[in-house]
Write an enzyme that holds these catalytic residues in place. Structure first.
Site, short mmCIF file in Angstrom:
data_model
loop_
_atom_site.label_atom_id
_atom_site.label_comp_id
_atom_site.label_asym_id
_atom_site.label_seq_id
_atom_site.Cartn_x
_atom_site.Cartn_y
_atom_site.Cartn_z
N CYS A 76 34.96 45.00 58.06
CA CYS A 76 34.90 43.81 57.21
C CYS A 76 35.39 44.18 55.82
O CYS A 76 34.86 45.09 55.19
CB CYS A 76 33.44 43.35 57.17
SG CYS A 76 33.26 41.59 56.97
N CYS A 77 36.43 43.50 55.36
CA CYS A 77 36.97 43.77 54.02
C CYS A 77 37.20 42.45 53.29
O CYS A 77 36.86 41.39 53.80
CB CYS A 77 38.23 44.62 54.11
SG CYS A 77 39.60 43.84 54.94
N SER A 78 37.82 42.50 52.14
CA SER A 78 37.91 41.28 51.35
C SER A 78 38.85 40.25 51.95
O SER A 78 38.51 39.09 52.02
CB SER A 78 38.25 41.58 49.89
OG SER A 78 39.56 42.00 49.75
#
Length: 102
Positions: A6-8
């Site tokens: 999960c990243c931006s």
């Protein structure tokens, strides 16, 4: 085992996903690895076993970890140094350890 990072925006982690996939192939580990944005966390949690949170969104980690535990899933924060150096093998090992702890 299904892993999601999960990243931006879901894009910056694609290189790391590729390194992890290569490492999985070398180690003979059967898994599916994808990257998604934090806005997709709820939707993707149910279809995966392990969530790894990228350092740039660590402000969401505690919230994500709590939700993952409620669903019987594993969640951990990716170490900033390992992320920055794209250590796919180390991060894959982290995911495997989490999966085995379920």
């Amino acid at each position: 085992m299904k892993i999601f990072l999960c990243c931006s925006a879901g894009m910056s982690t694609s290189m790391l996903v590729n390194k992890m996939k290569s490492s999985a192939t070398e180690k003979g580990v059967s898994c599916e690895i994808n990257a998604y944005s934090i806005s997709e966390f709820e939707e993707r949690l149910s279809e995966n076993d392990v969530c790894l949170v990228a350092p740039q969104v660590k402000f969401k980690f505690e919230q994500f970890k709590q939700r993952a535990e409620e669903e019987g899933k594993a969640c951990d924060l990716i170490d900033m140094l390992n992320y920055g150096m794209m250590k796919g093998d180390v991060i894959l090992d982290q995911a495997i350890k989490l999966y085995k702890s379920l």
